[in-house]
Scaffold this motif. Structure first.
Motif, short mmCIF file in Angstrom:
data_model
loop_
_atom_site.label_atom_id
_atom_site.label_comp_id
_atom_site.label_asym_id
_atom_site.label_seq_id
_atom_site.Cartn_x
_atom_site.Cartn_y
_atom_site.Cartn_z
N ILE A 183 13.69 38.26 -11.67
CA ILE A 183 12.39 38.20 -10.98
C ILE A 183 12.47 38.75 -9.56
O ILE A 183 11.46 38.78 -8.84
CB ILE A 183 11.83 36.77 -10.95
CG1 ILE A 183 12.80 35.82 -10.24
CG2 ILE A 183 11.50 36.28 -12.35
CD1 ILE A 183 12.24 34.43 -9.99
N GLY A 184 13.66 39.16 -9.12
CA GLY A 184 13.84 39.72 -7.79
C GLY A 184 14.29 38.71 -6.75
O GLY A 184 14.50 39.08 -5.59
N GLN A 185 14.47 37.46 -7.12
CA GLN A 185 14.86 36.41 -6.19
C GLN A 185 16.38 36.41 -5.97
O GLN A 185 17.15 36.26 -6.91
CB GLN A 185 14.43 35.04 -6.71
CG GLN A 185 14.91 33.86 -5.90
CD GLN A 185 14.33 33.83 -4.51
OE1 GLN A 185 13.13 33.96 -4.32
NE2 GLN A 185 15.19 33.66 -3.51
N PRO A 186 16.83 36.58 -4.71
CA PRO A 186 18.27 36.47 -4.45
C PRO A 186 18.70 35.00 -4.41
O PRO A 186 17.95 34.13 -3.97
CB PRO A 186 18.44 37.13 -3.08
CG PRO A 186 17.10 37.00 -2.42
CD PRO A 186 16.07 37.00 -3.52
N VAL A 187 19.91 34.75 -4.89
CA VAL A 187 20.50 33.41 -4.89
C VAL A 187 21.89 33.50 -4.26
O VAL A 187 22.68 34.38 -4.62
CB VAL A 187 20.60 32.84 -6.32
CG1 VAL A 187 21.32 31.49 -6.32
CG2 VAL A 187 19.22 32.71 -6.95
#
Length: 339
Positions: A183-187
């Motif tokens: 979804i494009g979310q960095p973790v």
């Protein structure tokens, strides 16, 4: 009862810290002694009643300590029932045991688990070479192979960037990385494998505790969703791990679900939860599983998390007191040359 009292002594020497590990074993032994005393040697004098009352108090206290890791307790991180999708991150962590040569078993394990991210520890050059077979499917890698049983390699099929660090000791690596969800979310990922407090490795827990709490502080200050994982060589209920949770604000998927003892795979009566995955409050849990040992003395752990910012309102976020924050700072700021 002695083994229950010793962990109250907050000393870093291994003799005091090792008694934190066998909590479940102490509970089972206490139950046997208590029932045996009731049924076969019921007290007939004051000293006998003192022993029986002491066993009862010890039993109640151990039950209190064990309860948070049973399915009867409240879950620290909520369960998601939605199907896996682009917000999910499935992680496999495994201590392969450096002398183990059953690498083919890990190929099957990886195929079975189908993780997005794989962390392998106790990996030397032999293990790194063996794992080349998975690199086409997991093209993003960070590697720190070592021959001292503290090497680690991180594989991802999702975009991954980061670096290998040596936070406390020059021959004990850790990995700090960012992985990008579909979804494009960095973790943010922190991967650890500090030394245990045992005579043949390190007679003190000082270095281990310092490294764990350094990461706790970094995780707390990080603006991204955070996951800390690895073989921490510390049990889920120890004083240090409890302090780590409060300082970092990270959640333990075990709480409210079970022990998931990952070590020792070779001795069923001496098993402890040493391999961990902690996450920030903006995750929910899809699943947590202990997998087959594949010839190692550790069971691999597979955890499927879902990035869900709305979960933060429902999750039980641990909070540190001012005294606990001060203690963590004291341990973190211990000069390395004094260790």
């Amino acid at each position: 009862m002695f083994s229950t009292i010793v962990p109250f002594i907050r000393h870093d020497y291994w003799v005091f810290r090792v008694f934190e590990y066998p909590r479940l074993q102490k509970l089972v032994l206490n139950i046997i002694l208590f029932l045996g005393t009731l049924l076969m040697a019921f007290p007939k004098d004051v000293p006998g009643y003192v022993v029986l009352i002491g066993l009862a108090i010890n039993l109640i206290y151990l039950c209190y300590l064990v309860f948070p890791y049973t399915p009867l307790a409240k879950k620290q991180i909520i369960t998601t029932k939605s199907p896996s999708g682009p917000s999910n991150l499935k992680i496999l962590i495994a201590n392969v045991y450096q002398e183990n040569r059953q690498s083919h078993q890990y190929y099957k394990l990886i195929e079975q688990c189908d993780p997005d991210v794989i962390l392998l520890v106790e990996t030397n050059l032999w293990w790194q070479n063996q794992m080349e077979a998975i690199e086409q499917k997991y093209p993003y890698q960070l590697k720190a192979p070592l021959e001292n049983t503290y090497g680690m390699v991180l594989y991802s099929r999702l975009p991954l960037s980061g670096e290998v660090k040596f936070l406390v000791e020059q021959d004990i690596p850790s990995i700090e990385a960012e992985v990008i969800l579909p979804i494009g979310q960095p973790v943010k990922l922190y991967c650890l494998h500090p030394q245990p407090p045992v005579p043949q490795e390190n007679p003190r827990s000082t270095e281990r505790d310092k490294e764990i709490l350094m990461i706790a502080k970094e995780a707390k200050n990080c603006q991204l969703p955070v996951i800390v994982m690895g073989d921490l060589n510390d049990v889920a209920w120890s004083y240090t791990t409890d302090l780590f949770g409060k300082i970092s604000g990270l959640l333990d998927p075990r709480r409210g679900r079970g022990f998931f003892n990952s070590f020792n795979a070779k001795y069923f009566f001496l098993r402890f939860p040493l391999d961990h995955i902690f996450c920030s409050g903006d995750f929910s849990l899809k699943s947590i599983n202990r997998l087959s040992s594949c010839g190692s003395d550790h069971y691999p752990m597979c955890v499927n998390l879902e990035y869900a910012p709305q979960a933060e309102k429902k999750n039980e976020i641990p909070v540190a007191t001012q005294e606990e924050r001060a203690l963590a700072e004291q341990k973190i700021n211990t000069p390395t040359d004094q260790l």
